[in-house]
Design an enzyme around this catalytic site. Structure first.
Site, short mmCIF file in Angstrom:
data_model
loop_
_atom_site.label_atom_id
_atom_site.label_comp_id
_atom_site.label_asym_id
_atom_site.label_seq_id
_atom_site.Cartn_x
_atom_site.Cartn_y
_atom_site.Cartn_z
N GLU A 56 0.79 -1.23 0.00
CA GLU A 56 0.00 0.00 0.00
C GLU A 56 0.82 1.29 0.00
O GLU A 56 0.64 2.16 0.85
CB GLU A 56 -0.98 -0.02 1.19
CG GLU A 56 -1.87 -1.25 1.18
CD GLU A 56 -2.75 -1.40 2.43
OE1 GLU A 56 -2.75 -0.50 3.27
OE2 GLU A 56 -3.43 -2.44 2.54
N ASN A 100 1.98 -5.27 -3.04
CA ASN A 100 0.58 -5.58 -2.75
C ASN A 100 -0.23 -4.30 -2.46
O ASN A 100 0.26 -3.41 -1.76
CB ASN A 100 0.56 -6.49 -1.50
CG ASN A 100 -0.79 -7.11 -1.21
OD1 ASN A 100 -1.44 -7.65 -2.11
ND2 ASN A 100 -1.22 -7.06 0.05
N HIS A 121 -10.61 -6.22 -1.83
CA HIS A 121 -11.65 -6.02 -0.81
C HIS A 121 -12.81 -5.34 -1.53
O HIS A 121 -12.79 -4.12 -1.75
CB HIS A 121 -11.12 -5.17 0.34
CG HIS A 121 -10.02 -5.82 1.10
ND1 HIS A 121 -10.23 -6.93 1.89
CD2 HIS A 121 -8.69 -5.55 1.19
CE1 HIS A 121 -9.09 -7.31 2.44
NE2 HIS A 121 -8.13 -6.49 2.03
N GLU A 128 -6.28 -10.82 -0.98
CA GLU A 128 -7.07 -10.59 0.25
C GLU A 128 -8.56 -10.53 -0.08
O GLU A 128 -9.29 -9.68 0.41
CB GLU A 128 -6.63 -9.27 0.91
CG GLU A 128 -5.14 -9.19 1.19
CD GLU A 128 -4.71 -7.96 1.99
OE1 GLU A 128 -5.58 -7.24 2.52
OE2 GLU A 128 -3.49 -7.71 2.06
N ASP A 184 -12.31 -10.42 -0.31
CA ASP A 184 -13.59 -10.52 0.40
C ASP A 184 -14.58 -9.61 -0.31
O ASP A 184 -14.19 -8.65 -0.97
CB ASP A 184 -13.50 -10.26 1.91
CG ASP A 184 -12.79 -8.99 2.32
OD1 ASP A 184 -12.83 -8.02 1.55
OD2 ASP A 184 -12.23 -8.97 3.43
O1 9MR Z 1 -7.32 -8.13 8.82
C1 9MR Z 1 -6.39 -7.27 9.46
C2 9MR Z 1 -7.01 -6.76 10.75
O2 9MR Z 1 -7.17 -7.81 11.68
C3 9MR Z 1 -6.13 -5.66 11.33
O3 9MR Z 1 -6.77 -5.11 12.47
C4 9MR Z 1 -5.88 -4.60 10.29
C5 9MR Z 1 -5.02 -3.46 10.79
O4 9MR Z 1 -5.00 -2.42 9.86
O5 9MR Z 1 -5.25 -5.18 9.15
C6 9MR Z 1 -6.08 -6.12 8.53
O6 9MR Z 1 -5.45 -6.63 7.37
C7 9MR Z 1 -5.16 -5.69 6.33
C8 9MR Z 1 -3.96 -6.22 5.58
O7 9MR Z 1 -2.91 -6.46 6.45
C9 9MR Z 1 -3.53 -5.25 4.48
N1 9MR Z 1 -4.62 -4.95 3.60
C10 9MR Z 1 -5.86 -4.52 4.23
C11 9MR Z 1 -6.28 -5.57 5.28
C12 9MR Z 1 -7.62 -5.22 5.86
O8 9MR Z 1 -7.53 -4.01 6.57
#
Ligand code: 9MR
Length: 358
Positions: free
Chosen positions: A156, A197, A233, A263, A265
């Site tokens: 990101e 990513n 997402h 990722e 969903d």
């Molecule tokens: O799913 C993850 C969640 O449990 C955490 O609290 C969060 C913190 O920002 O990160 C989520 O995973 C992220 C991933 O690492 C990077 N892309 C976005 C995902 C969803 O926020």
């Protein structure tokens, strides 16, 4: 034999009333074995605590063959103090993956979120921060050398308008932090397959254009980057732009890069009718069609296994039900759509073609 067993399951693969399929009633031919026939890993993100729940562990290990640590390899967890790493949770996940013959994708070596205070609260000079980055990446990738084959190296970096996100890394090191990160990861494990990513980067637009420019530059300079991850997402109420997705995949594949769906969903409004599950299923299924169609896409990862533990309801008020299994581990139409695409591919009956195919 194969046909009889799958027919039982596929009879439920329509988009009409979801028929309850308990984890214990999952198809005898698993999702992962079908995916393997199309050279695709099907995976999910999770944490060690989830594996303590038998229904979770069973659903995950029977259907998936790839694991991404949802949080436990992020800086805040794996590198809590400057001179201390904590590999305990990461090691547990890797051990589970090894026991079940799964690939692991490490997540993530550079991000702007979930960083420890010792990293974010200090004013760093560029040489200091470069050293910290090098130590972190080389220690973590080195620890998992030979066990974690894929890494999300940088996560990101870009804003929606294509500008660089003003992260700690960017502010102190400039855009070369990307090159540095890939170089350090490659030095630590020359066999590892290294990814950039991001989210909202699957179609065509300012953000994906900026990513394309950057990865193209890195490829041309010989920086060891091997692929781009589309997080995906998504929202069930928004149709997938298949044309844009195909155009973006085509330009990246022409650089010689792999593409991973990292990722996935597809969130649904809480008050939406059950038809929204069909719209969701169409998106999940179509994404698998893309993965089957393009040899460059060899990983299809969902951001969780069950709606019970998805990050979605906590972040998007009024939305949820974003994954392929519901809160009771029943396979949703999304699972059936993905399964059905893979089944048709395994029978040589796959016919999907993206709107632009080059
Ligand atoms: O799913 C993850 C969640 O449990 C955490 O609290 C969060 C913190 O920002 O990160 C989520 O995973 C992220 C991933 O690492 C990077 N892309 C976005 C995902 C969803 O926020």
């Amino acid at each position: 034999m194969k046909k009889t067993i799958t027919t039982l399951f596929v009879a439920t693969c329509s988009f009409i009333p979801p028929i309850a399929v308990q984890a214990s009633e999952l198809p005898a031919i698993s999702l992962k074995s079908l995916a393997k026939q199309s050279n695709i890993y099907v995976g999910a993100a999770l944490e060690t605590r989830h594996l303590k729940e038998p229904e979770f562990a069973k659903t995950f290990s029977s259907q998936f063959n790839q694991l991404t640590p949802e949080n436990e390899m992020k800086w805040v967890n794996i590198h809590p103090q400057r001179d201390r790493f904590d590999f305990s949770k990461g090691d547990e996940l890797v051990a589970f993956a090894q026991q079940h013959n799964m690939q692991v994708k490490g997540h993530t070596l550079v991000w702007h979120i979930q960083n420890p205070d010792w990293l974010t609260q200090k004013e760093w000079t560029a040489p200091e921060l470069e050293k910290v980055l090098e130590e972190h990446i080389k220690t973590v990738v080195g620890h998992y050398k030979g066990k974690v084959k894929y890494w999300d190296v940088v996560n990101e970096s870009f804003n929606e308008n294509g500008s660089y996100r003003e992260t700690l890394w960017y502010k102190v090191l400039g855009e070369r932090y990307l090159e540095l990160a890939f170089k350090f990861a490659h030095e630590a494990d020359p066999e590892a397959i290294l990814f950039y990513n991001d989210y909202n980067n699957e179609g065509m637009g300012a953000k994906s254009n900026a990513i394309y420019r950057k990865v193209k530059g890195m490829v041309e300079e010989g920086v060891p980057i091997h692929g781009v991850g589309f997080q995906l997402h998504l929202m069930g109420e928004h149709a997938l732009s298949e044309q844009d997705l195909a155009r973006n995949i085509n330009r990246l594949k022409h650089l010689g890069l792999k593409i991973h769906f990292t990722e996935i969903d597809v969130r649904i409004r809480d008050n939406a009718s059950h038809f929204s599950l069909d719209a969701q299923a169409r998106i999940f299924g179509r994404l698998m069609d893309f993965a089957i169609y393009y040899p460059e896409i060899d990983m299809y990862t969902t951001w969780g296994v069950t709606d019970k533990y998805s990050w979605v309801p906590g972040w998007f008020t009024g939305y949820g039900r974003a994954l392929m299994f519901d809160e009771n581990y029943q396979a949703k139409n999304a699972f059936k759509a993905v399964y059905s695409s893979l089944l048709s591919a395994s029978k040589g009956e796959f016919s999907y073609q993206p709107p632009i195919s080059q």
